[in-house]
Design an enzyme around this catalytic site. Structure first.
Site, PDB file in Angstrom:
ATOM      1  N   ARG A  50       0.825  -1.212   0.000  1.00  0.00           N
ATOM      2  CA  ARG A  50       0.000   0.000   0.000  1.00  0.00           C
ATOM      3  C   ARG A  50       0.861   1.265   0.000  1.00  0.00           C
ATOM      4  O   ARG A  50       0.444   2.315   0.509  1.00  0.00           O
ATOM      5  CB  ARG A  50      -0.959   0.027   1.202  1.00  0.00           C
ATOM      6  CG  ARG A  50      -1.877  -1.166   1.327  1.00  0.00           C
ATOM      7  CD  ARG A  50      -2.828  -1.310   0.144  1.00  0.00           C
ATOM      8  NE  ARG A  50      -3.732  -2.427   0.367  1.00  0.00           N
ATOM      9  CZ  ARG A  50      -3.453  -3.691   0.020  1.00  0.00           C
ATOM     10  NH1 ARG A  50      -2.313  -3.982  -0.577  1.00  0.00           N
ATOM     11  NH2 ARG A  50      -4.315  -4.649   0.260  1.00  0.00           N
ATOM     12  N   SER A 102     -11.529  -1.012   3.040  1.00  0.00           N
ATOM     13  CA  SER A 102     -10.619  -1.297   4.150  1.00  0.00           C
ATOM     14  C   SER A 102     -10.028   0.010   4.667  1.00  0.00           C
ATOM     15  O   SER A 102      -9.333   0.715   3.935  1.00  0.00           O
ATOM     16  CB  SER A 102      -9.505  -2.227   3.689  1.00  0.00           C
ATOM     17  OG  SER A 102     -10.033  -3.467   3.266  1.00  0.00           O
ATOM     18  N   GLU A 109      -5.272   3.281   6.065  1.00  0.00           N
ATOM     19  CA  GLU A 109      -4.945   3.242   4.649  1.00  0.00           C
ATOM     20  C   GLU A 109      -5.562   4.437   3.941  1.00  0.00           C
ATOM     21  O   GLU A 109      -5.069   4.898   2.913  1.00  0.00           O
ATOM     22  CB  GLU A 109      -5.470   1.939   4.040  1.00  0.00           C
ATOM     23  CG  GLU A 109      -5.191   1.745   2.579  1.00  0.00           C
ATOM     24  CD  GLU A 109      -5.679   0.395   2.067  1.00  0.00           C
ATOM     25  OE1 GLU A 109      -5.837   0.268   0.849  1.00  0.00           O
ATOM     26  OE2 GLU A 109      -5.912  -0.517   2.889  1.00  0.00           O
TER      27      GLU A 109
END
Length: 343
Positions: free
Chosen positions: A169, A243, A339
Site C-alpha cells: 500500500r 478497508s 490506509e
C-alpha cells in the site's frame, strides 16, 4: 464551466460540493474544483497549481478519502478516459477510468493478471498511487509504466514501475512525490495465458462450493466479486472507504509470542522474518465489530471497514479510528495505521 485560464474548456467550479467525490458521503466543500480531461488540460492545470497561492489536493474516485472539514483550496481530479491494447499484452488506460471497469475489459479482451483485484473501488490513477491490492495480488504486479505531468515544470514524464518505490500500500507518489504529479495514464503489462492465483483467503473454498476446480478468468473474477460483496457494504447505501486500516507487518517473534496467547490467530507469511496479521481480526477481538461511536461505526461483517451510519462527520470517523487504534495497541502491542487519506 469555462476555465479562467486561456481558451480551454474543462470542469472548473468555485465553492464546490465534494459529497459525491468521497465514498464516505461526507458533506464538505472546496474553494475550487478542476477536472482535466486530456493530457493538454493536465499541463494547463499544472500551471494553474504552480502559479496559485492556494493549497491543493489531488483526488481520484474518493474511495480512499476521508474529509474532516471544508477545504480552502483547489481539488483536482483526472477525467481522462479511454484505453488501448497492443500486441505486446500492454493495456494503456486513462487515469480517470474506473479501475474495475478496466479489469472487466482486460478479461473480455483475453488479457489476464488483474482478476484478483476485481471490484476494488477507485480510478486507474489511484491504482498507481496506492498500489492497491487484494487476495494476494497488487497493482505493482501488473503496472509497467505511468505517464504524468510534473506540476513544478509542466513536463510530461514517464515512470517505469521499478522507479515508483512500490511496497505494501505504498509508493513514492504517497511520499516524496505526493501532490507533485498529475497522473494521465497507466500502462499495465498483462498476459494472454491465464494463471489463476487461488490460495489467498477463501477463494478456493468458494470455488469448490460451486464445483469449480479449474476456473476461467471470468469465473475467478465473479467469485471474488461475490466474496467482496458479501463482506463489504455498498457505499451508495452506507458510506465507507472499504478497508480503512492497513494490515500490520510484524517481526516473526512478535507474531509467535501473540500466537501463544491467541490460538488460531490468522497470519500471512511475508518472508522468513516477517508476518502480516489481519487488522480486521484484531479489531474484532477488541469487540468493535458492529459497534458505533456517534454516527460512525464498524461494519458488522468486516471489522476492517468503518462506516457512516448516517450523518457522520469526518471528525466522528477520525475519533472512532483513533479509539480503535488505541484499543488494538493496548491489547496486542501493535500499531495499526489508516490506509485512507485523511484531509
Amino acid at each position: 464551466m469555462a476555465s479562467d485560464e486561456n481558451d480551454y474548456v474543462m470542469k472548473d467550479f468555485k465553492s464546490y460540493s465534494l459529497k459525491e467525490h468521497n465514498t464516505f458521503g461526507i458533506k464538505a466543500r472546496c474553494s475550487r474544483y478542476i477536472e482535466f480531461e486530456d493530457r493538454d488540460e493536465a499541463v494547463l492545470v499544472a500551471g494553474i497549481l504552480r502559479n496559485s497561492l492556494s493549497p491543493y489536493i489531488i483526488i481520484g474516485g474518493g474511495s480512499n478519502l476521508l474529509l474532516t472539514k471544508d477545504f480552502d483550496g483547489i481539488v483536482v481530479r483526472s477525467g481522462i478516459k479511454g484505453y488501448t491494447f497492443d500486441d505486446d499484452c500492454r493495456m494503456k488506460c486513462g487515469s480517470g477510468e474506473v479501475w474495475d471497469d478496466m479489469v472487466a475489459r482486460s478479461i473480455e479482451a483475453g488479457y489476464y493478471g488483474m482478476e484478483n483485484l476485481s471490484l476494488i473501488p477507485g480510478d486507474v490513477g489511484a491504482s498507481a498511487v496506492q498500489n492497491i491490492g487484494a487476495y494476494g495480488a497488487e497493482a505493482k504486479d501488473v503496472i509497467e509504466s505511468i505517464e504524468a505531468v510534473s506540476i513544478a515544470t509542466g513536463e510530461v514524464v514517464t515512470f517505469q514501475c521499478g522507479e515508483c518505490g512500490y511496497g505494501y500500500r505504498q509508493s513514492r507518489f504517497k511520499h516524496e512525490w505526493k501532490d507533485k504529479y498529475l497522473i494521465t495514464s497507466v500502462t499495465y503489462r498483462l498476459k494472454t495465458t491465464f494463471e489463476p492465483h487461488l490460495d489467498y483467503g477463501n477463494i478456493r473454498a468458494e470455488l469448490e462450493k460451486k464445483g469449480i476446480a479449474a476456473p476461467t478468468a471470468q469465473q475467478l473474477r465473479d467469485t471474488i466479486i461475490e466474496i467482496r460483496n458479501a463482506k463489504l457494504p455498498d457505499p451508495k447505501v452506507m458510506g465507507n472507504a472499504g478497508s480503512f486500516f492497513m494490515n500490520p507487518i510484524v517481526d516473526r517473534r512478535k507474531y509467535e509470542s501473540l500466537a501463544e496467547q491467541y490460538e488460531g490467530m490468522p497470519h500471512y507469511d511475508i518472508d522468513t522474518d516477517h508476518v502480516k496479521i489481519p487488522a480486521g481480526w484484531m479489531i474484532d477481538q477488541c469487540g468493535w465489530k458492529g459497534k458505533s461511536l456517534g454516527h460512525a461505526g464498524v461494519h458488522d461483517k468486516q471489522a476492517l471497514v468503518l462506516v457512516n451510519r448516517g450523518g457522520a462527520t469526518g471528525s466522528e470517523i477520525v475519533t472512532l479510528c483513533e479509539t480503535i487504534r488505541r484499543d488494538v495497541k493496548a491489547k496486542f502491542g501493535i500499531d495499526i495505521h489508516p490506509e485512507v487519506n485523511i484531509v
